[in-house]
Design a protein around this motif. Sequence first.
Motif: not given
Length: 452
Positions: A110-112, A144-147, A64-66, A57-61
């Motif tokens: 925030i969203a990611s 933020t849509f994908y998150a 997606l954040g980057i 989950d941390a890797l996904v966040a």
Amino acid sequence: MTTWTDSAGPRGGDNEPVMDVRTTLERLREAVRRTVRDARLPSGPPLRPTRRAWQFDALVALALGIATVYYGIDNADNVVVREIAPGVERVVPRPSGPGGLAFMVTLAVIASGALALRRRYPLAVLCIVTAATLATPQSVLRLTFYAFVIAVYSAAVYSPYRVATLAALPVSVVLVGTSGNSVTPIVPNEYIALLILVPMAVAAVGLRTWKLRTDEGRTRLSALEREQAEALRRAVEHERARIARELHDVVTHNVSVMIIQAGAARKIMKTSPEQAGEALLAVEAGGRAAMTELRHVMGLLTVADEGEGTDGGADLADTAAELAPQPGLDQLETLVGRVRDTGLPVDLTVTGPPRPLPPGLELAAYRVVQEALTNTVKHASGATAAVTVEYGPERLRVEVTDTGGRPGAGAGNGRGLIGLRERLAVHDGTLNTGRRLTGGYRVEALIPLEAP
């Protein structure tokens, strides 16, 4: 006042619709109260993600954040022209300036970043991402849509609050779908193939993993069933062999007494015919008892224990003093006394006129009481027990009950009850066990008796 009646009873006239409305409103209020109460109660324990799940989950966040932060930086101060109809174009300005760039980066972070907690707190993550999505300008909704899509999926899969989740999901989707001018994010052409192939690959891997785990689970279940069946078979064989040994001891005792009585009758037959006759009557009674026991046991047992036979009349006569009969119902008071010494209060009640019974039958009844009281001492600390022995005209009833108590040394393996059923089956008896409605446990044995 007039009341109309028919075969069904009095009617309420015009008051019936009012009563129906009131009943319906009461039911609706009760349903709403139950729904609100159930929404606050989890349907199961909260998920405890593993370390590997946290890392994923941390890797996904992070990924997606980057990606979204880069998208926000790359699209600052841009003006997008979209063709919403043939010949109709629309200019979509995007946030500009340092303030606009900071705002987009903050929303993306925030969203990611909230997705790192999507398994542990799925509903909270859904609320945070929904708020960030609603605050995102429609021109850069991709921030933020994908998150938001991932948060909706996580809430549906991982939330233990099922009622609250079923209420929150459609609300979030409707709010995001109807906010602003509903300008949905456009996927660049170079990413279309990737967005189609990646879900297909993930679904294929998931199906293969599910099939492998299902096959492994089915194999483990089959192996466990075979092991349980084998353990049950071994327990039954062991108990039958033990019953055979105990019945062998009972029969041996009777035969030993017969031999001693027959020898005594032979010696005094000429000098004391009356005493010899009494000795022969004792021999006859012992022979009948031995035959009864043998008839019972031979109907069930097929495996004979070797090496436990008698060595002849002379040896039996020499060892008769060492052979003692197995316990019977006349020793229940002693058994109850020993159990009382362990700290378990036990009441013993005997109803009906006691009468002599075959030794094997009395041994079976004694073992029922012994096993039941032993289980009470082991598994119901602080309970009280009651033993009832009822002599009926056609059957013997033995019942042992307890009031329940603090759990003791864990649950048993059930072999004791298996042994009792096998033992009672020798005498066509039955065993009934189960929990009592008032608490505690109950063991009841019913053994048919021959007419006296």
